[in-house]
Design a protein around this motif. Sequence first.
Motif, PDB file in Angstrom:
ATOM      1  N   VAL A 137     -10.389 -27.208 -31.053  1.00  0.00           N
ATOM      2  CA  VAL A 137     -10.327 -25.981 -31.843  1.00  0.00           C
ATOM      3  C   VAL A 137      -9.060 -25.233 -31.445  1.00  0.00           C
ATOM      4  O   VAL A 137      -8.839 -24.966 -30.255  1.00  0.00           O
ATOM      5  CB  VAL A 137     -11.558 -25.088 -31.610  1.00  0.00           C
ATOM      6  CG1 VAL A 137     -11.470 -23.835 -32.493  1.00  0.00           C
ATOM      7  CG2 VAL A 137     -12.851 -25.848 -31.891  1.00  0.00           C
ATOM      8  N   GLU A 138      -8.233 -24.903 -32.432  1.00  0.00           N
ATOM      9  CA  GLU A 138      -6.964 -24.232 -32.173  1.00  0.00           C
ATOM     10  C   GLU A 138      -6.860 -22.957 -33.001  1.00  0.00           C
ATOM     11  O   GLU A 138      -7.124 -22.971 -34.205  1.00  0.00           O
ATOM     12  CB  GLU A 138      -5.808 -25.169 -32.524  1.00  0.00           C
ATOM     13  CG  GLU A 138      -4.431 -24.583 -32.280  1.00  0.00           C
ATOM     14  CD  GLU A 138      -3.313 -25.508 -32.728  1.00  0.00           C
ATOM     15  OE1 GLU A 138      -2.147 -25.163 -32.505  1.00  0.00           O
ATOM     16  OE2 GLU A 138      -3.627 -26.575 -33.306  1.00  0.00           O
ATOM     17  N   ILE A 139      -6.506 -21.867 -32.363  1.00  0.00           N
ATOM     18  CA  ILE A 139      -6.242 -20.621 -33.087  1.00  0.00           C
ATOM     19  C   ILE A 139      -4.832 -20.718 -33.654  1.00  0.00           C
ATOM     20  O   ILE A 139      -3.853 -20.801 -32.906  1.00  0.00           O
ATOM     21  CB  ILE A 139      -6.378 -19.399 -32.163  1.00  0.00           C
ATOM     22  CG1 ILE A 139      -7.796 -19.300 -31.605  1.00  0.00           C
ATOM     23  CG2 ILE A 139      -6.009 -18.116 -32.916  1.00  0.00           C
ATOM     24  CD1 ILE A 139      -7.966 -18.254 -30.527  1.00  0.00           C
ATOM     25  N   VAL A 140      -4.725 -20.717 -34.978  1.00  0.00           N
ATOM     26  CA  VAL A 140      -3.426 -20.963 -35.611  1.00  0.00           C
ATOM     27  C   VAL A 140      -2.822 -19.711 -36.230  1.00  0.00           C
ATOM     28  O   VAL A 140      -1.634 -19.715 -36.589  1.00  0.00           O
ATOM     29  CB  VAL A 140      -3.535 -22.075 -36.678  1.00  0.00           C
ATOM     30  CG1 VAL A 140      -3.914 -23.404 -36.033  1.00  0.00           C
ATOM     31  CG2 VAL A 140      -4.530 -21.708 -37.773  1.00  0.00           C
ATOM     32  N   ALA A 141      -3.585 -18.638 -36.367  1.00  0.00           N
ATOM     33  CA  ALA A 141      -3.040 -17.394 -36.929  1.00  0.00           C
ATOM     34  C   ALA A 141      -3.883 -16.220 -36.471  1.00  0.00           C
ATOM     35  O   ALA A 141      -5.112 -16.313 -36.448  1.00  0.00           O
ATOM     36  CB  ALA A 141      -3.009 -17.452 -38.453  1.00  0.00           C
ATOM     37  N   ARG A 142      -3.212 -15.125 -36.091  1.00  0.00           N
ATOM     38  CA  ARG A 142      -3.899 -13.902 -35.681  1.00  0.00           C
ATOM     39  C   ARG A 142      -3.259 -12.724 -36.409  1.00  0.00           C
ATOM     40  O   ARG A 142      -2.035 -12.560 -36.375  1.00  0.00           O
ATOM     41  CB  ARG A 142      -3.792 -13.691 -34.167  1.00  0.00           C
ATOM     42  CG  ARG A 142      -4.666 -14.639 -33.361  1.00  0.00           C
ATOM     43  CD  ARG A 142      -4.415 -14.509 -31.862  1.00  0.00           C
ATOM     44  NE  ARG A 142      -4.753 -13.200 -31.326  1.00  0.00           N
ATOM     45  CZ  ARG A 142      -5.974 -12.830 -30.958  1.00  0.00           C
ATOM     46  NH1 ARG A 142      -6.994 -13.673 -31.084  1.00  0.00           N
ATOM     47  NH2 ARG A 142      -6.205 -11.639 -30.468  1.00  0.00           N
ATOM     48  N   PRO A 143      -4.071 -11.906 -37.078  1.00  0.00           N
ATOM     49  CA  PRO A 143      -3.525 -10.745 -37.791  1.00  0.00           C
ATOM     50  C   PRO A 143      -3.019  -9.670 -36.831  1.00  0.00           C
ATOM     51  O   PRO A 143      -3.275  -9.729 -35.622  1.00  0.00           O
ATOM     52  CB  PRO A 143      -4.714 -10.246 -38.618  1.00  0.00           C
ATOM     53  CG  PRO A 143      -5.914 -10.746 -37.894  1.00  0.00           C
ATOM     54  CD  PRO A 143      -5.518 -12.028 -37.247  1.00  0.00           C
ATOM     55  N   GLY A 144      -2.324  -8.666 -37.381  1.00  0.00           N
ATOM     56  CA  GLY A 144      -1.681  -7.656 -36.549  1.00  0.00           C
ATOM     57  C   GLY A 144      -2.554  -6.486 -36.152  1.00  0.00           C
ATOM     58  O   GLY A 144      -2.115  -5.632 -35.381  1.00  0.00           O
ATOM     59  N   HIS A 145      -3.786  -6.408 -36.650  1.00  0.00           N
ATOM     60  CA  HIS A 145      -4.664  -5.291 -36.281  1.00  0.00           C
ATOM     61  C   HIS A 145      -5.433  -5.611 -34.995  1.00  0.00           C
ATOM     62  O   HIS A 145      -5.226  -6.663 -34.389  1.00  0.00           O
ATOM     63  CB  HIS A 145      -5.634  -4.985 -37.426  1.00  0.00           C
ATOM     64  CG  HIS A 145      -6.514  -6.139 -37.787  1.00  0.00           C
ATOM     65  ND1 HIS A 145      -7.561  -6.555 -37.004  1.00  0.00           N
ATOM     66  CD2 HIS A 145      -6.494  -6.998 -38.855  1.00  0.00           C
ATOM     67  CE1 HIS A 145      -8.160  -7.588 -37.555  1.00  0.00           C
ATOM     68  NE2 HIS A 145      -7.533  -7.890 -38.682  1.00  0.00           N
ATOM     69  N   ASP A 146      -6.329  -4.692 -34.583  1.00  0.00           N
ATOM     70  CA  ASP A 146      -7.084  -4.892 -33.335  1.00  0.00           C
ATOM     71  C   ASP A 146      -8.596  -4.903 -33.564  1.00  0.00           C
ATOM     72  O   ASP A 146      -9.368  -4.622 -32.646  1.00  0.00           O
ATOM     73  CB  ASP A 146      -6.723  -3.812 -32.310  1.00  0.00           C
ATOM     74  CG  ASP A 146      -7.129  -2.407 -32.752  1.00  0.00           C
ATOM     75  OD1 ASP A 146      -7.548  -2.246 -33.922  1.00  0.00           O
ATOM     76  OD2 ASP A 146      -7.035  -1.469 -31.936  1.00  0.00           O
ATOM     77  N   VAL A 147      -9.015  -5.251 -34.774  1.00  0.00           N
ATOM     78  CA  VAL A 147     -10.449  -5.254 -35.092  1.00  0.00           C
ATOM     79  C   VAL A 147     -11.038  -6.615 -34.743  1.00  0.00           C
ATOM     80  O   VAL A 147     -10.884  -7.592 -35.488  1.00  0.00           O
ATOM     81  CB  VAL A 147     -10.699  -4.929 -36.572  1.00  0.00           C
ATOM     82  CG1 VAL A 147     -12.210  -4.840 -36.841  1.00  0.00           C
ATOM     83  CG2 VAL A 147     -10.013  -3.634 -36.960  1.00  0.00           C
ATOM     84  N   THR A 148     -11.701  -6.675 -33.607  1.00  0.00           N
ATOM     85  CA  THR A 148     -12.340  -7.919 -33.177  1.00  0.00           C
ATOM     86  C   THR A 148     -13.765  -8.003 -33.723  1.00  0.00           C
ATOM     87  O   THR A 148     -14.315  -7.030 -34.244  1.00  0.00           O
ATOM     88  CB  THR A 148     -12.407  -7.994 -31.646  1.00  0.00           C
ATOM     89  OG1 THR A 148     -13.244  -6.935 -31.171  1.00  0.00           O
ATOM     90  CG2 THR A 148     -11.018  -7.893 -31.020  1.00  0.00           C
ATOM     91  N   VAL A 149     -14.358  -9.165 -33.564  1.00  0.00           N
ATOM     92  CA  VAL A 149     -15.764  -9.345 -33.928  1.00  0.00           C
ATOM     93  C   VAL A 149     -16.635  -8.350 -33.178  1.00  0.00           C
ATOM     94  O   VAL A 149     -17.535  -7.730 -33.748  1.00  0.00           O
ATOM     95  CB  VAL A 149     -16.199 -10.799 -33.637  1.00  0.00           C
ATOM     96  CG1 VAL A 149     -17.707 -10.956 -33.768  1.00  0.00           C
ATOM     97  CG2 VAL A 149     -15.461 -11.773 -34.546  1.00  0.00           C
TER      98      VAL A 149
END
Length: 225
Positions: free
Chosen positions: A169-181
Amino acid sequence: MAQLLSVNLGHPRTADYTDSAFTGIDKRPARGPVAVAAPGGPTGTAGSGVAGDVIGDLHNHGGDDQAVYAYAREDLDLWESELGRGLSNGVFGENLTTSGLDVNGALIGERWRVGADLLLEVTSARIPCRTFAGWLEEKGWVRRFTQAARPGAYFRVIEPGRIEAGDRVEIVARPGHDVTVEVLFRALTTEAELLPRTLAAGDALNAQSAARIRRRLERGRGVPS
């Protein structure tokens, strides 16, 4: 290495703790590859994105924005210690049991590549329900799960694929905000003051969560004083 420990499929069972005709919360690891694709509709009309998985309560589960549910093995291990009992992969009703990933720290809109082809996007946090509590048979479970704020994540399918236990499993993109699960979960459950912050996730939020947030903000809940 971040990896998929198991792909879990629901087995239908009737129970007095669910309002639907049956529940598919009893999920068990599959043998071999499993196809994953967008179910093709909103929650309320479509089922799971995982082939062979069963969902009983289509009103609250399934659909394109909740096509796949993932939970970390590390969090299951914490619950094992706290509850004093063994918890097998899939017992929380998750489709994917992962290792080496901070599922609750994932950002809404974050994208994961699972195996060679499957691409998933984080949409929301799991909100505990009566069926979940009845299934685990733990007193005060909804309250305990909520206070722990380790909800696991729902995903939409961006690109379909076949996956199986052991896949990377690879994280390939992360948005610029800070709203986590976790932040979204806390906003929707115990910390209404976080609701305005969650709007930064924009269109990546699933439709149900976004509508719930808008309703509460329109009523004045979650607006800082």
